[in-house]
Design an enzyme around this catalytic site. Structure first.
Site, PDB file in Angstrom:
ATOM      1  N   LYS A 130      42.121 -34.833  12.413  1.00 43.09           N
ATOM      2  CA  LYS A 130      43.512 -34.891  12.860  1.00 43.09           C
ATOM      3  C   LYS A 130      43.940 -36.270  13.351  1.00 43.09           C
ATOM      4  O   LYS A 130      45.107 -36.483  13.702  1.00 43.09           O
ATOM      5  CB  LYS A 130      43.755 -33.848  13.953  1.00 43.09           C
ATOM      6  CG  LYS A 130      42.912 -34.022  15.203  1.00 43.09           C
ATOM      7  CD  LYS A 130      43.134 -32.896  16.190  1.00 43.09           C
ATOM      8  CE  LYS A 130      42.518 -31.606  15.740  1.00 43.09           C
ATOM      9  NZ  LYS A 130      41.046 -31.586  15.765  1.00 43.09           N
ATOM     10  N   LYS A 186      47.118 -31.899  18.407  1.00 44.18           N
ATOM     11  CA  LYS A 186      47.611 -30.815  17.553  1.00 44.18           C
ATOM     12  C   LYS A 186      49.109 -30.589  17.763  1.00 44.18           C
ATOM     13  O   LYS A 186      49.864 -30.379  16.804  1.00 44.18           O
ATOM     14  CB  LYS A 186      46.840 -29.529  17.842  1.00 44.18           C
ATOM     15  CG  LYS A 186      45.381 -29.574  17.407  1.00 44.18           C
ATOM     16  CD  LYS A 186      44.632 -28.299  17.790  1.00 44.18           C
ATOM     17  CE  LYS A 186      43.181 -28.354  17.323  1.00 44.18           C
ATOM     18  NZ  LYS A 186      42.430 -27.137  17.690  1.00 44.18           N
ATOM     19  N   GLY A 246      28.162 -22.950  21.446  1.00 44.80           N
ATOM     20  CA  GLY A 246      28.620 -23.998  20.526  1.00 44.80           C
ATOM     21  C   GLY A 246      30.128 -24.034  20.358  1.00 44.80           C
ATOM     22  O   GLY A 246      30.641 -24.635  19.399  1.00 44.80           O
ATOM     23  N   GLU A 306      32.529 -29.080  22.506  1.00 45.96           N
ATOM     24  CA  GLU A 306      31.797 -30.284  22.115  1.00 45.96           C
ATOM     25  C   GLU A 306      30.575 -30.417  23.052  1.00 45.96           C
ATOM     26  O   GLU A 306      30.559 -29.818  24.138  1.00 45.96           O
ATOM     27  CB  GLU A 306      32.694 -31.516  22.248  1.00 45.96           C
ATOM     28  CG  GLU A 306      33.887 -31.529  21.304  1.00 45.96           C
ATOM     29  CD  GLU A 306      33.482 -31.607  19.843  1.00 45.96           C
ATOM     30  OE1 GLU A 306      32.424 -32.224  19.526  1.00 45.96           O
ATOM     31  OE2 GLU A 306      34.205 -31.036  18.997  1.00 45.96           O
ATOM     32  N   THR A 338      35.456 -36.066   8.708  1.00 39.88           N
ATOM     33  CA  THR A 338      34.936 -36.814   9.842  1.00 39.88           C
ATOM     34  C   THR A 338      35.869 -36.605  11.037  1.00 39.88           C
ATOM     35  O   THR A 338      36.888 -35.917  10.938  1.00 39.88           O
ATOM     36  CB  THR A 338      34.875 -38.328   9.528  1.00 39.88           C
ATOM     37  OG1 THR A 338      36.217 -38.875   9.529  1.00 39.88           O
ATOM     38  CG2 THR A 338      34.243 -38.573   8.168  1.00 39.88           C
ATOM     39  N   VAL A 361      45.474 -28.219  12.825  1.00 35.68           N
ATOM     40  CA  VAL A 361      45.960 -27.529  14.016  1.00 35.68           C
ATOM     41  C   VAL A 361      45.351 -26.144  14.157  1.00 35.68           C
ATOM     42  O   VAL A 361      44.793 -25.802  15.196  1.00 35.68           O
ATOM     43  CB  VAL A 361      47.507 -27.424  14.005  1.00 35.68           C
ATOM     44  CG1 VAL A 361      48.013 -26.685  15.253  1.00 35.68           C
ATOM     45  CG2 VAL A 361      48.129 -28.806  13.920  1.00 35.68           C
ATOM     46  N   ALA A 389      42.927 -24.533  12.146  1.00 40.57           N
ATOM     47  CA  ALA A 389      41.742 -24.281  11.310  1.00 40.57           C
ATOM     48  C   ALA A 389      42.172 -23.618  10.011  1.00 40.57           C
ATOM     49  O   ALA A 389      42.885 -24.219   9.220  1.00 40.57           O
ATOM     50  CB  ALA A 389      40.702 -23.469  12.056  1.00 40.57           C
ATOM     51  N   LEU A 397      44.204 -21.021   9.648  1.00 37.69           N
ATOM     52  CA  LEU A 397      45.464 -20.286   9.729  1.00 37.69           C
ATOM     53  C   LEU A 397      46.582 -21.018   8.982  1.00 37.69           C
ATOM     54  O   LEU A 397      46.650 -22.250   9.016  1.00 37.69           O
ATOM     55  CB  LEU A 397      45.873 -20.102  11.200  1.00 37.69           C
ATOM     56  CG  LEU A 397      44.906 -19.285  12.071  1.00 37.69           C
ATOM     57  CD1 LEU A 397      45.392 -19.257  13.518  1.00 37.69           C
ATOM     58  CD2 LEU A 397      44.787 -17.863  11.527  1.00 37.69           C
ATOM     59  N   GLU A 444      46.107 -28.714   6.557  1.00 36.29           N
ATOM     60  CA  GLU A 444      46.378 -27.433   7.221  1.00 36.29           C
ATOM     61  C   GLU A 444      45.423 -27.184   8.389  1.00 36.29           C
ATOM     62  O   GLU A 444      45.809 -26.603   9.407  1.00 36.29           O
ATOM     63  CB  GLU A 444      46.265 -26.291   6.202  1.00 36.29           C
ATOM     64  CG  GLU A 444      46.615 -24.927   6.747  1.00 36.29           C
ATOM     65  CD  GLU A 444      48.062 -24.806   7.195  1.00 36.29           C
ATOM     66  OE1 GLU A 444      48.306 -24.891   8.418  1.00 36.29           O
ATOM     67  OE2 GLU A 444      48.936 -24.653   6.330  1.00 36.29           O
TER      68      GLU A 444
END
Length: 803
Positions: free
Chosen positions: A561, A665, A647, A650, A537, A591, A593, A595, A588
């Site tokens: 986050k 982040k 897309g 937001e 969420t 920040v 995605a 990576l 993980e």
């Protein structure tokens, strides 16, 4: 001669009793010479005990007694056991009048169950033309005068059995009552619970039987009780020594006394399933297994007695006093554990002996209690003993650690001198989960990971599909069974203990309204182990449940986050709870995605590497926006609209342009370095002009062209061969309490690492003392549902490895 023994569940009304008759009839028709030993039918013994307890309390028992009688003769016209019913009537009436009964009376009451059972089977067999003979074992097995747990007199019993079978032999099928016997005064005695197995073993011994076949409701002996552990495996062969070990530690199909008469004559014992006659069951012989066995057995009707006393330190003979006092009162101890100092001693006794045992010990240590050498003697009821047979102590840490991870804390444990058997005492309400956890660790089967997914939008839905698609392959390669038992949004939840189906999207629409406590109760009810809660969420409200979930045994994985950017006080409290409950929290994707950024920073930091700066392009959306705007001669509003249409942003792009997402982040990375920064410490360059920050999304979208003049001016003022990048920058003295956190739009050389980022990639530069001016660079896709979901999936798999 083969001895066949049938248990109570096999003899219950309906399918069971017909199967028993069919098995006997088949063996007779095949020319086999057999003797049949029977338990009481169904739960008859328990019923008789319950009626007896009502009678002694002068409570109304007639209705329950009539129900018992009706069950015994139902569907069998022409069968009568009026004498046995009359005996019960008189015994219960006498107990009710006196308000008391002896063990002798109790034996007389309980014996009627076996007598009725044997007479009924004899009656049915005769109707089918089988030459059956009802054999009352009270005329054969003679015992001492101990009621309730009588010991056979071997020589006399053997003579009686041989004499009887000389008279009734050949084509005769002797149908023998199990469990019951008589003393030398011909008074009814019983051989203790599971005594019917003992009766069968004694007959097999006296008759030099070819094999004892014990028919039950399961297909043999399993690595654990299959009613409690669905993954339990059948053990094909056991040695007598191994069977004796299992019996001693509570395997409910075996009785320790059963094995001894068979060992004496080397008579094989086969455990068979009445309801699956083609199954070969488990064969128990004198032959040892080359690799030994492993199995879990359980003792349930037990209590734990704790004796604690600081004043006992250094005193000799405390345990001797305990055993002497208990033995004098005929109380057996099945397990003991104590420290070398004897300051604390734990004893496991039968639940029915716990109150008496406590009283006996209080009397024995009366003076010690007065002098406070003994502080307290307590009884812990509602406990069970799990014994791991064949468990080497060198690998015991695996099941033990798995129990702790699943918040099952053993109250007591000990091991045999050989180091091959370990016993644990756990709370009874944790027994089911504990067995599944241990079984999954000590046998080479898939370890089940039970997952609850909160949020099933783009990222959550993609994750669920990824897990369902990969689950079989992961189980095959890693022996990990990923089971999504819950899928929830903010209002409804779909629950299935066996795992959701590929139709989950339509199924969840039919879900039920819920609170977080409902998921916890569901997991407890179904004894689900290795729990993981996934937060996909973007909700602050859901993070309020993190600590509750941790306290209730869930590990956490989150692409949300928010939790890591709330107050530093909450940040520390959550970590404290994770440590207290030995749970993990992986994020993980917070920040970078998919990576491997946070893991890299954690590894560097924990290894003692001094990180001096972290900066980079943290937002995939803003990366695309400024990469494209810097490279192409197009209006800012046009590129922004394209990012919206693709897309990348937001629905209201101001959520990206305001810089808060990049700020969060950056704050997460700062806290990974043990800095105590708050969100308010971040210097954020808001990309939205002040006059466009208010109002609705549609209103803002209509005014996009107002951004063009602002950003064309910024672009034109750059040095040659420079490009715009929106970055996060953590710098300053990172050994202090707080660092400097900047989120800003900068112009960088096109040839630099930041300047060469393409498309919607993210890039992170990590500067350290060891690497100097050459940063560690991590670059790749920093956004997108598939990438983020794959990152969450990676965290789930990392958790299973740590488990």
């Amino acid at each position: 001669m083969k001895v066949l023994k049938f248990g109570g569940k096999s003899l219950a009304n309906g399918k069971g009793i017909h199967k028993v008759v069919d098995i006997i009839e088949d063996k007779v028709n095949n020319g086999e010479l057999i003797t049949v030993v029977l338990s009481a039918r169904g739960k008859s013994t328990d019923e008789l005990e319950a009626i007896l307890d009502k009678a002694v309390r002068n409570e109304s028992y007639q209705e329950q007694l009539e129900a018992f009688k009706k069950y015994q003769v139902a569907d069998y016209a022409g069968f009568s056991v009026d004498d046995e019913f009359e005996t019960l009537d008189k015994l219960f009436e006498g107990v009710s009048l006196l308000g008391d009964y002896s063990k002798r009376i109790k034996d007389q009451v309980l014996s009627q169950g076996e007598v009725i059972s044997a007479k009924l089977i004899t009656h049915i067999l005769k109707e089918k033309g089988v030459n059956a003979h009802f054999t009352d074992s009270r005329e054969l097995i003679k015992t001492d005068g101990t009621f309730g747990e009588a010991q056979p007199l071997d020589k006399l019993s053997k003579e009686n059995v041989i004499t009887h079978f000389k008279k009734y032999n050949g084509t005769t099928v002797n149908v023998v009552t199990g469990f019951i016997a008589s003393n030398t005064d011909n008074e009814t005695t019983t051989l203790g619970r599971n005594g019917s197995n003992y009766t069968a073993a004694l007959l097999a011994n006296y008759l030099d039987a070819e094999e004892l076949q014990n028919f039950t409701h399961v297909s043999g002996i399993y690595t654990a009780n299959p009613d409690l552990v669905s993954d339990a495996r059948k053990i094909e062969k056991l040695s007598f020594a191994e069977a004796n070990e299992l019996a001693y530690f509570g395997a409910n199909i075996l009785h320790a006394k059963t094995i001894i008469p068979l060992i004496e004559k080397n008579i094989p014992l086969r455990i068979l399933n009445t309801f699956d006659h083609n199954n070969r069951g488990t064969l128990i012989t004198a032959e040892n297994n080359a690799n030994g066995i492993k199995s879990l057995s359980v003792l349930e009707n037990v209590s734990l007695i704790n004796l604690e006393g600081r004043g006992l330190l250094g005193k000799v003979g405390v345990d001797a006093r305990i055993f002497k006092a208990l033995a004098h009162n005929n109380i057996s101890v099945s397990m003991i554990s104590q420290g070398s100092s004897e300051r604390g001693i734990g004893l496991v006794v039968g639940a029915d002996k716990a109150v008496e045992a406590k009283k006996v010990l209080e009397q024995e240590f009366e003076a010690d209690l007065y002098k406070r050498d003994v502080n307290i003697i307590t009884v812990e009821n509602d406990v069970s003993v799990i014994s791991i047979i064949g468990q080497d102590l060198s690998t015991f840490h695996r099941p033990y650690n798995a129990l702790i991870k699943n918040q099952v804390i053993p109250l007591l444990f000990n091991n045999t001198v050989s180091g091959k058997n370990v016993s644990l005492v756990v709370y009874k309400n944790q027994l089911h989960k504990a067995l599944n956890v241990i079984h999954g660790e000590i046998f080479e089967i898939s370890r089940k990971i039970n997952i609850a997914v909160f949020g099933h939008g783009l990222v959550g839905g993609t994750l669920i599909d990824q897990i369902l698609k990969s689950a079989k392959e992961i189980e095959k390669r890693k022996k990990i069974d990923l089971n999504i038992f819950a899928v929830a949004n903010s209002k409804k939840i779909l629950l299935n203990k066996n795992g959701i189906e590929t139709s989950w999207r339509s199924d969840v629409k039919e879900g039920i309204q819920y609170e977080i406590g409902d998921i916890i109760k569901f997991a407890d009810k179904h004894h689900l182990e290795n729990l993981i809660a996934i937060d996909n969420t973007a909700s602050k409200e859901f993070t309020d449940h993190y600590i509750t979930l941790v306290e209730e045994g869930f590990d956490l994985v989150s692409s949300n986050k928010v939790a890591n950017t709330l107050s530093f006080e909450f940040y520390k409290e959550l970590r404290s709870k994770l440590e207290e409950h030995q749970k993990q929290y992986l994020y993980e994707t917070n920040v970078g995605a998919g990576l491997p950024l946070i893991d890299t920073i954690k590894l560097l930091h924990l290894s003692g590497e001094n990180i001096t700066r972290i900066k980079g392009v943290f937002s995939g959306s803003l990366s695309y926006l400024f990469n494209t705007f810097s490279k192409e001669e197009r209006l800012f509003s046009e590129v922004l609209q394209e990012a919206i249409d693709k897309g990348f942003t937001e629905p209201d792009p101001r959520e990206d342009l305001c810089g808060n997402d990049v700020g969060r982040k950056l704050l997460i990375l700062a806290r990974e370095l043990d800095l105590s920064n708050e969100f308010t410490d971040i210097n954020i360059h808001n990309l939205i002009p002040e006059n466009l920050r208010e109002g609705g999304a549609n209103e803002f979208l209509e005014k996009l062209k107002e951004l063009d003049l602002v950003y064309q001016k910024i672009k034109s003022e750059q040095k040659p061969n420079h490009v715009l990048r929106y970055i996060g920058d953590l710098h300053g003295d990172l050994f202090e309490e707080k660092g400097i956190l900047d989120v800003k739009l900068v112009s960088v050389p096109e040839s630099s690492a930041l300047g060469q980022v393409k498309g919607s990639d993210s890039i992170f530069e990590i500067y350290t003392e060891s690497y100097g001016d050459q940063p560690i660079v991590i670059q790749g896709a920093g956004a997108g549902a598939a990438v983020t979901a794959r990152g969450v999936f990676g965290d789930i798999l990392r958790l299973t490895e740590k488990g």
